[in-house]
Design a protein around this motif. Structure first.
Motif, mmCIF file in Angstrom:
data_model
loop_
_atom_site.group_PDB
_atom_site.id
_atom_site.type_symbol
_atom_site.label_atom_id
_atom_site.label_comp_id
_atom_site.label_asym_id
_atom_site.label_seq_id
_atom_site.Cartn_x
_atom_site.Cartn_y
_atom_site.Cartn_z
ATOM 1 N N GLU A 193 18.014 4.749 -0.767
ATOM 2 C CA GLU A 193 16.858 3.850 -0.770
ATOM 3 C C GLU A 193 17.157 2.429 -1.228
ATOM 4 N N SER A 194 18.027 2.300 -2.239
ATOM 5 C CA SER A 194 18.166 0.994 -2.898
ATOM 6 C C SER A 194 19.004 0.038 -2.062
ATOM 7 N N ALA A 195 18.297 -0.725 -1.225
ATOM 8 C CA ALA A 195 18.950 -1.725 -0.377
ATOM 9 C C ALA A 195 19.268 -2.964 -1.193
ATOM 10 N N ALA A 196 20.335 -3.661 -0.797
ATOM 11 C CA ALA A 196 20.607 -4.973 -1.375
ATOM 12 C C ALA A 196 19.572 -5.939 -0.813
ATOM 13 N N ALA A 197 18.815 -6.578 -1.679
ATOM 14 C CA ALA A 197 17.732 -7.468 -1.249
ATOM 15 C C ALA A 197 17.458 -8.457 -2.369
ATOM 16 N N PRO A 198 16.751 -9.558 -2.052
ATOM 17 C CA PRO A 198 16.386 -10.488 -3.126
ATOM 18 C C PRO A 198 15.656 -9.736 -4.234
ATOM 19 N N GLY A 199 16.090 -9.918 -5.475
ATOM 20 C CA GLY A 199 15.481 -9.200 -6.592
ATOM 21 C C GLY A 199 16.169 -7.887 -6.899
ATOM 22 N N GLN A 200 17.017 -7.418 -5.973
ATOM 23 C CA GLN A 200 17.782 -6.192 -6.233
ATOM 24 C C GLN A 200 19.199 -6.394 -5.708
ATOM 25 N N GLY A 201 19.995 -7.047 -6.534
ATOM 26 C CA GLY A 201 21.352 -7.375 -6.109
ATOM 27 C C GLY A 201 22.289 -6.200 -6.260
ATOM 28 N N VAL A 260 14.101 19.415 18.025
ATOM 29 C CA VAL A 260 14.384 19.322 16.582
ATOM 30 C C VAL A 260 15.284 18.116 16.353
ATOM 31 N N LEU A 261 14.783 17.173 15.545
ATOM 32 C CA LEU A 261 15.545 15.940 15.287
ATOM 33 C C LEU A 261 15.889 15.813 13.812
ATOM 34 N N GLU A 262 17.048 15.230 13.570
ATOM 35 C CA GLU A 262 17.425 14.823 12.219
ATOM 36 C C GLU A 262 17.717 13.331 12.274
ATOM 37 N N LEU A 263 17.072 12.571 11.403
ATOM 38 C CA LEU A 263 17.298 11.125 11.351
ATOM 39 C C LEU A 263 17.974 10.777 10.027
ATOM 40 N N ILE A 264 18.994 9.946 10.108
ATOM 41 C CA ILE A 264 19.647 9.449 8.898
ATOM 42 C C ILE A 264 19.516 7.934 8.906
ATOM 43 N N ARG A 265 18.784 7.401 7.935
ATOM 44 C CA ARG A 265 18.553 5.960 7.894
ATOM 45 C C ARG A 265 19.424 5.303 6.836
ATOM 46 N N PHE A 266 20.040 4.191 7.207
ATOM 47 C CA PHE A 266 20.902 3.476 6.267
ATOM 48 C C PHE A 266 20.199 2.247 5.694
ATOM 49 N N VAL A 267 20.535 1.932 4.448
ATOM 50 C CA VAL A 267 20.121 0.655 3.860
ATOM 51 C C VAL A 267 21.385 -0.155 3.544
ATOM 52 N N GLY A 268 21.239 -1.472 3.506
ATOM 53 C CA GLY A 268 22.388 -2.355 3.323
ATOM 54 C C GLY A 268 22.850 -2.434 1.878
ATOM 55 N N GLY A 269 24.128 -2.843 1.739
ATOM 56 C CA GLY A 269 24.707 -3.056 0.412
ATOM 57 C C GLY A 269 25.986 -2.271 0.239
ATOM 58 N N ALA A 299 28.320 5.542 2.633
ATOM 59 C CA ALA A 299 27.481 5.199 1.475
ATOM 60 C C ALA A 299 26.220 4.487 1.934
ATOM 61 N N SER A 300 25.129 4.744 1.235
ATOM 62 C CA SER A 300 23.868 4.046 1.506
ATOM 63 C C SER A 300 22.955 4.133 0.290
ATOM 64 N N GLY A 301 22.524 2.948 -0.184
ATOM 65 C CA GLY A 301 21.631 2.939 -1.338
ATOM 66 C C GLY A 301 22.392 2.847 -2.645
ATOM 67 N N VAL A 302 22.957 1.648 -2.912
ATOM 68 C CA VAL A 302 23.814 1.492 -4.101
ATOM 69 C C VAL A 302 23.465 0.242 -4.912
ATOM 70 N N ALA A 303 22.386 -0.468 -4.532
ATOM 71 C CA ALA A 303 22.064 -1.741 -5.196
ATOM 72 C C ALA A 303 21.310 -1.511 -6.507
ATOM 73 N N GLY A 304 21.198 -2.613 -7.265
ATOM 74 C CA GLY A 304 20.373 -2.615 -8.465
ATOM 75 C C GLY A 304 20.990 -1.910 -9.658
ATOM 76 N N TYR A 305 20.098 -1.516 -10.609
ATOM 77 C CA TYR A 305 20.581 -0.816 -11.809
ATOM 78 C C TYR A 305 19.694 0.391 -12.091
#
Lengths: 280, 66
Positions: free
Chosen positions: A232-240, B56-65, A204-210
């Protein structure tokens, strides 16, 4: 032949569900035939599977198993009951995934987290005030046993790294990545793609906010490897992190686990073949 | 030297490594999974893996949460 609470009995032409209840389980008022609740005057057919339950009475572990069986399409219950699923991280995603998979009857769950329950978890994670201070593994196991007593639960109370992931999860059917930390999410996917090749995987990646519900999606990265979220939606200040949207993602993860266990994706010809590009 | 990254063609200086590409894209290497010509790279390889013309590259970027 009739199957009543999974026990065989002789079939008699013209027998109704109410006759069966009077004979086998007087007072039963939840009458299920082949997975669907039916009226007492329903006439039974040879080969029907019937379940007779008294409303409000706590069923035995065996009966709970029957009930799960009853509510599933035939063939589903045995497959999920025989499955082993690993969940890494027992926060907003992992605790919800675990509960969904327990309710659907997945037989064995490996539950990994190093943390304890804190008050700040309660806005989205499936813990309770009276569990504050308990290990998350312990608290979640307690909760899951209250839902399905017969589950096999293996708590893994440690901070995972790549080597530990391989050690613990090499034999699972599906591994679910529910970490909070972005770097750990990347570590987990690298391990899955290089060292856990036979294992199904749902990250999973990008689950914060509403934000918009419909931007949370399940992308297929590789065969049997999926990623849920908006990317895209990272957990960050202002987007819990908030219960509803984290829950949307968690349940997409859980459903994808089920699809992998039942090989539904393969039968459908391979789920939504979306772009792998996950750079906004 | 031309490479294709997530379907997009990019020009890189000869001798560039994966880490150079990630820097150019302002991506934190710790949160990116890199597939280069069909192979998943381990994190230490980002610093040394040379990009070749036509890679040929594929990038997968993660965000936290979670």
């Amino acid at each position: 032949m009739l199957w009543v609470n999974e026990r065989a009995m002789a079939f008699r032409s013209g027998i109704r569900l109410s006759d069966l209840a009077a004979e086998i389980r007087p007072g039963a008022d939840v009458l299920v035939v082949n997975g669907f609740p039916r009226e007492p005057d329903t006439e039974l057919a040879d080969g029907d599977h019937c379940w007779l339950i008294r409303r409000g009475e706590v069923p035995s572990a065996e009966e709970i198993d029957y009930l799960l069986y009853a509510r599933h399409t035939p063939g589903v219950h045995d497959r999920v009951k025989g499955a082993t699923v690993g969940i890494m991280g027992l926060g907003g995603l992992g605790s919800a995934v675990a509960i969904a998979l327990a309710r659907v009857g997945v037989g064995t769950l490996l539950l990994a987290d190093f943390d304890v329950v804190e008050p700040t978890n309660l806005n989205r994670q499936h813990y309770f005030v009276d569990q504050i201070g308990l290990r998350k593994t312990e608290a979640l196991c307690d909760t899951l046993r209250r839902i399905t007593p017969h589950l096999v639960l293996r708590p893994i109370d440690q901070r995972l790294d790549a080597a530990a992931m391989v050690r613990h999860f090499a034999a699972v059917d599906v591994l679910v990545e529910c970490f909070d930390d972005a770097a750990m999410k990347a570590v987990a996917l690298r391990v899955a793609l290089t060292e856990l090749k036979g294992v199904g995987y749902v990250g999973a990646s990008g689950v914060a906010g509403y934000g918009d519900n419909n931007t949370i999606r399940t992308a297929r990265l590789y065969p049997r490897v999926y990623l849920v979220g908006d990317g895209e939606s990272a957990a960050a200040p202002g987007q819990g992190l908030m219960a509803p949207r984290v829950g949307v993602a968690a349940h997409q993860q859980a459903n994808q686990v089920l699809r992998l266990l039942l090989e539904a994706a393969r039968e459908d010809g391979g789920d939504n073949e979306t772009s792998r590009a996950v750079i906004p | 030297m031309k490479i294709t990254c997530n379907g997009e063609e990019r020009v890189m200086a000869p001798g560039s490594t994966v880490i150079d590409l990630l820097r150019m894209l302002a991506l934190d290497p710790e949160v990116v999974v890199v597939e280069c010509d069909g192979a998943i790279l381990k994190r230490p390889e980002y610093d040394s893996h040379l990009l070749t013309d036509g890679a040929v590259l594929e990038l997968i970027r993660f965000v936290g949460g979670g």
